[in-house]
Design an enzyme around this catalytic site. Structure first.
Site, mmCIF file in Angstrom:
data_model
loop_
_atom_site.group_PDB
_atom_site.id
_atom_site.type_symbol
_atom_site.label_atom_id
_atom_site.label_comp_id
_atom_site.label_asym_id
_atom_site.label_seq_id
_atom_site.Cartn_x
_atom_site.Cartn_y
_atom_site.Cartn_z
ATOM 1 C CG HIS A 83 -8.571 -4.163 6.688
ATOM 2 N ND1 HIS A 83 -7.487 -3.773 5.925
ATOM 3 C CD2 HIS A 83 -9.641 -3.496 6.181
ATOM 4 C CE1 HIS A 83 -7.888 -2.902 5.009
ATOM 5 N NE2 HIS A 83 -9.186 -2.725 5.138
ATOM 6 N NE ARG A 117 -5.527 -3.297 0.315
ATOM 7 C CZ ARG A 117 -6.613 -4.036 0.495
ATOM 8 N NH1 ARG A 117 -6.922 -4.976 -0.379
ATOM 9 N NH2 ARG A 117 -7.401 -3.841 1.534
#
Length: 714
Positions: A257, A273
Site C-alpha cells: 500500500h 487520496r
C-alpha cells in the site's frame, strides 16, 4: 480425545467467514465458526476506505455499471484475474451493499445540493440532484473510471463487521473464539474438519464436519513492515498447503500500500487520496502528476507505490530516523472534511505520530532549501505544514492464497476457501482499493451458498480412529516443541525471515537478490525444525504459538520467493527490474504452489494457463507508463476479432449490454445474485425512449476497434 461434530465448519471469523456462516444457517445447517480472536476483532475491522459496488447514485458516479467495474477490476489485475470470477463479483456487489444496509450498516448518504470537494488538487463544488437525496454516496478510489466506493466515513470495515457479526448471532451461529486451527483432517483426498488448539487451556481437539470453509485472511506478517494485524500470518493457508493436496495460487502477488504511516505501519486509507489528498516530497512538491499525468495519486496501488519509491531513490524523500519517506497532505481538504469523513485517520495520526492532519499551519520553510530549479515537472515547492503525514509503501494485501475454482472449492474435496485467504482469483496481480471488503462479503454470499449446498449433500466418511490419529499427531508435535533438545530461538528465526522478505522480496525484485532470499529462507526453514520453546506449559503460551506458526510462515515465504524468482516478467504488484515488461506470451498464467511431501524443503511449482480465447476482454495496455511495455499474447488479435464480430452481430439484433456480455463470456452464478441490478438512471433512459444500456455496447465497440487498429502498443 474430544471430538465435536457439525454440518459446516468455518475457520475464520471475519467478513467472509461470518457471511458464509449466515448462508449455512439459512439452509438449516449446524454451523460452527472458529476464530483466533473475538470476531469483532477480526482484521476486517481495519478496512477504512470503503466497498466498491456500481450503484451510480451520486453525481460523480453517473453512468456506472457492472461493465465499468469489471473493466476496472480486470485492468487493475494487469489481466491476471479470473474474468468469470470478476463478473460474478461485480454482478453481486450492488446486492451485497443493499443487504448490508438492511442489516444496519450506516452507509454515508447523499445530501442534495452543493457540496465542496477537492478533485485533482483543486477545490470544486459538486451539485447532487434533489431526487438522489438520501441514497448511498460513493467516493473516488484509485484505478476506477467512476466514483464507486461506498463508505461509512473512514470506518467502513468496522461497521460492516459489526453488522454481519450481529446478523450471525441473530441466526444463532455457534461462534467459538480463541481457537487455533493446527491441521486439516483429511482422508482419501477429502477434508473432514480440523484439529484445533484452545489458546487458553491448551487443549487439542477435533472438529469433524461434512464441509470445511477456510477464511483466515492474508499472510502479510511474513513481512517486517506491514499494515496487517498480528493474526494475519497465513497459518490457515499454510495448513491447507500441508495437506499435500490443496494448492496455493499466485503467492508472489503481494500488494504494497502506498500510504502506510511511518514508522508504525498503520494504514492511512486510500480514502485520503480519493477525497482529494495529495502526495508531496521533501520540498513540498506534488510529484505524482509528473509520473502519472492522468490518474496522479489515484493510479492503481502498485503504480503509486513504485512511483513513491522511485522518487525517494532520486533523493527527494524526507529524512527520518526510520528511513526516507514522503508526505501525505490531507490538510488541503479542510478541517471540517477531515474531522467528519477521515476521523479515524486523524485519530491514528495524532495517537501514533503526534500529528493533527487537519492542521494547515506552516511549520517551516527550511524544507524548500536546495530545491532544483530545472524540474518544473514536479510542481512548485511549498513550505512544510504541521499536518503533513509521513508515509511510505508497506506490505498490505495478499492477492495469492489457497487456489479455488469459482465455487470456492479447493483441490482438496470438501475444503472451501473465501476472502483474502483464497486465490479465488478476483484480483490477479493487483487489487483495486475497495474491492477487498467487497470481495469478503460477496465471496461469503456466493461461496457460502455453494458451501452450504455441499454440506447438505455430503456425508462424514471418516472413522474415529483416523480422527484420533490426527489429534495425536498434533499433540506429539506440541510435545516435541516443548521438550526437544534443539537450540534455535523462534523469535530470531521469525525476525530474520521478515527482514529477508522486506529487503529482497519487496516492491522491486531482481533475480540475484531473489536467489539470495531463497537460499537464506531455506536455511531458516531448516533451523525451524530445531526450535525449542523455553516456556514449557501447553496452555496460554504465546511462544509455543509462535513456534508452530513460524514454520508455516516460512513455507509461505518460500512459495512467495520461489514464485517471484521463476516469474521472469513484471505484472501488477510483481515488479522485476531485470524483466520490466509484462509478458503475455510466456506468463499469462497462474502460479500454483504445492507441498506434496512433508520431507520437501521447497514447494513444487506448476502453472495454470489463462485462456485468452475465453476472456471477455483480451490483455491490453493497462494505462500506466509506456504503452509498449508489454509483449502481446499470440492469440490476442484472434480473440479481439471474435469479440468484435459478436458485438456487431448482437447490436444489429438490438441486444442490450447484458445479453452481449453473456454471449462473450458466459458465467455461472446463483439466480438470486445474477438478477439484473436496477439503477435510478435506468428509468430515466426508458422515459426518454432510449434502448436501455445500448450506450455501453458502443463504448465496448470503440474499445475493441482501438485494439484491432493496434492502439494497444506503440
Amino acid at each position: 480425545m474430544k471430538i465435536t461434530y457439525c454440518d459446516a465448519l468455518i475457520i475464520g471469523g471475519g467478513l467472509a467467514g461470518l457471511r458464509a456462516s449466515i448462508a449455512c444457517k439459512q439452509k438449516g445447517l449446524n454451523t460452527i465458526v472458529l476464530s483466533l480472536v473475538p470476531v469483532r476483532r477480526s482484521h476486517s475491522a481495519a478496512a477504512q476506505g470503503g466497498m466498491q459496488a456500481s450503484l451510480a447514485n451520486a453525481k460523480k458516479s453517473e453512468g456506472d455499471n457492472e461493465d465499468l467495474h469489471f473493466l476496472d477490476t480486470v485492468k487493475g489485475s494487469d489481466w491476471g484475474c479470473d474474468q468469470q470470477v470478476a463478473r460474478m463479483f461485480v454482478t453481486t456487489a450492488p446486492k451485497a451493499i443493499r443487504e448490508l444496509a438492511s442489516w444496519g450498516v450506516p452507509w454515508t448518504r447523499i445530501k442534495k445540493g452543493d457540496r465542496p470537494a477537492v478533485v485533482n488538487g483543486e477545490h470544486v463544488t459538486i451539485t447532487e440532484r434533489d431526487d438522489r437525496h438520501g441514497y448511498i454516496l460513493s467516493r473516488d478510489f484509485g484505478g476506477t473510471k467512476k466514483w464507486r466506493t461506498c463508505f461509512t466515513a473512514d470506518a467502513t470495515g468496522h461497521t460492516m463487521l459489526y453488522a454481519v457479526a450481529n446478523e450471525a448471532l441473530h441466526h444463532k451461529v455457534d461462534i467459538q473464539d480463541r481457537k487455533d486451527m493446527l491441521a486439516f483432517i483429511h482422508h482419501d483426498n477429502k477434508c473432514y474438519g480440523a484439529v484445533v488448539r484452545d489458546l487458553i487451556t491448551g487443549e487439542i481437539s477435533a472438529y469433524v464436519s461434512k464441509g470445511t470453509l477456510l477464511a483466515t485472511g492474508g499472510y502479510g506478517r511474513v513481512y517486517k513492515h506491514t499494515t496487517n494485524a498480528v493474526i494475519c500470518d497465513g497459518a490457515g493457508a499454510a495448513s491447507a498447503l500441508e495437506t499435500g493436496v490443496a494448492k496455493l495460487g499466485n503467492m508472489e502477488a503481494v500488494q504494497f500500500h502506498p500510504t502506510a504511516l511511518v514508522p508504525s505501519g498503520i494504514l492511512m486509507t486510500e480514502g485520503c487520496r480519493g477525497d482529494g489528498g495529495v502526495l508531496r516530497d521533501k520540498f513540498g512538491r506534488r510529484f505524482m502528476p509528473a509520473y502519472e499525468p492522468e490518474k496522479k495519486e489515484l493510479a492503481s496501488r502498485d503504480v503509486v507505490s513504485r512511483r513513491i519509491l522511485e522518487h525517494i531513490q532520486k533523493g527527494y524523500g524526507a529524512k527520518s530516523p526510520y528511513g526516507d519517506h514522503v508526505w501525505l497532505d490531507i490538510a488541503i481538504l479542510g478541517r471540517n472534511h477531515v474531522e467528519k469523513n477521515l476521523r479515524d485517520v486523524r485519530d491514528i495520526a495524532m495517537t501514533f505520530a503526534g500529528i493533527d492532519p487537519a492542521d494547515s499551519k506552516e511549520q517551516t520553510k527550511d524544507n524548500m532549501q536546495g530545491v532544483p530549479a530545472n524540474e518544473p515537472e514536479y510542481g512548485q515547492a511549498m513550505a512544510k505544514q504541521k499536518g503533513w503525514i509521513p508515509i511510505k509503501p508497506m506490505q498490505h494485501y495478499s492477492m495469492g492464497g489457497v487456489r479455488t475454482n469459482p465455487k470456492g472449492e479447493t483441490h482438496l474435496k470438501g475444503l472451501f476457501c473465501a476472502g483474502e485467504a483464497a486465490c479465488w482469483d478476483l484480483h490477479g496481480f493487483n487489487r483495486l482499493g475497495g474491492n477487498s471488503v467487497s470481495e469478503a462479503v460477496v465471496a461469503g454470499m456466493i461461496i457460502g451458498d455453494y458451501f452450504a449446498s455441499h454440506c447438505l449433500e455430503a456425508q462424514i466418511e471418516i472413522n474415529t480412529q483416523k480422527v484420533e490419529a490426527f489429534i495425536k499427531e498434533s499433540q506429539d508435535y506440541m510435545h516435541f516443541l516443548l521438550h526437544n533438545e534443539g537450540k534455535e530461538d523462534v523469535y530470531e528465526i521469525r525476525e530474520r525471515m521478515k527482514e529477508v522478505m522486506d529487503e529482497k522480496v519487496g516492491v522491486f525484485r531482481e533475480g540475484k537478490r531473489l536467489e539470495e532470499a531463497l537460499k537464506e529462507l531455506q536455511e531458516l526453514y531448516a533451523r525451524s525444525k530445531n526450535i525449542c520453546v523455553k516456556n514449557k506449559v501447553l496452555h496460554n503460551n504465546p511462544e509455543l504459538e509462535d513456534a508452530y506458526r513460524t514454520k508455516k510462515m516460512l513455507k509461505l515465504a518460500l512459495c512467495i520467493t520461489q514464485g517471484a524468482l521463476l516469474r521472469t516478467e513484471s505484472r501488477g504488484a510483481h515488479t522485476r527490474i531485470d524483466y520490466p515488461k509484462r509478458d503475455d506470451e510466456k506468463w499469462l498464467n497462474r502460479t500454483l504452489a504445492s507441498w506434496p511431501s512433508a520431507e520437501q524443503d521447497m514447494p513444487t511449482i506448476e502453472y495454470e494457463e489463462l485462456d485468452v480465447m475465453k476472456m471477455e476482454i483480451s490483455p491490453d495496455f493497462r494505462g500506466y507508463g509506456k504503452k509498449g511495455n508489454f509483449i502481446p499474447h499470440p492469440k490476442k488479435e484472434e480473440r479481439d476479432a471474435e469479440i468484435l464480430k459478436t458485438i456487431l452481430e448482437l447490436e444489429k439484433l438490438g441486444k442490450d449490454r447484458i445479453e452481449v456480455q453473456h454471449a462473450l463470456m458466459p458465467f455461472e452464478l446463483q439466480e438470486k445474485y445474477k438478477a439484473r441490478n436496477m439503477r435510478l438512471e435506468d428509468e430515466e433512459v426508458r422515459a426518454r425512449g432510449e434502448h436501455l444500456y445500448s450506450f455501453n455496447v458502443h463504448e465496448l465497440l470503440d474499445q475493441h476497434n482501438a485494439n484491432l487498429k493496434g492502439e494497444h502498443h506503440e
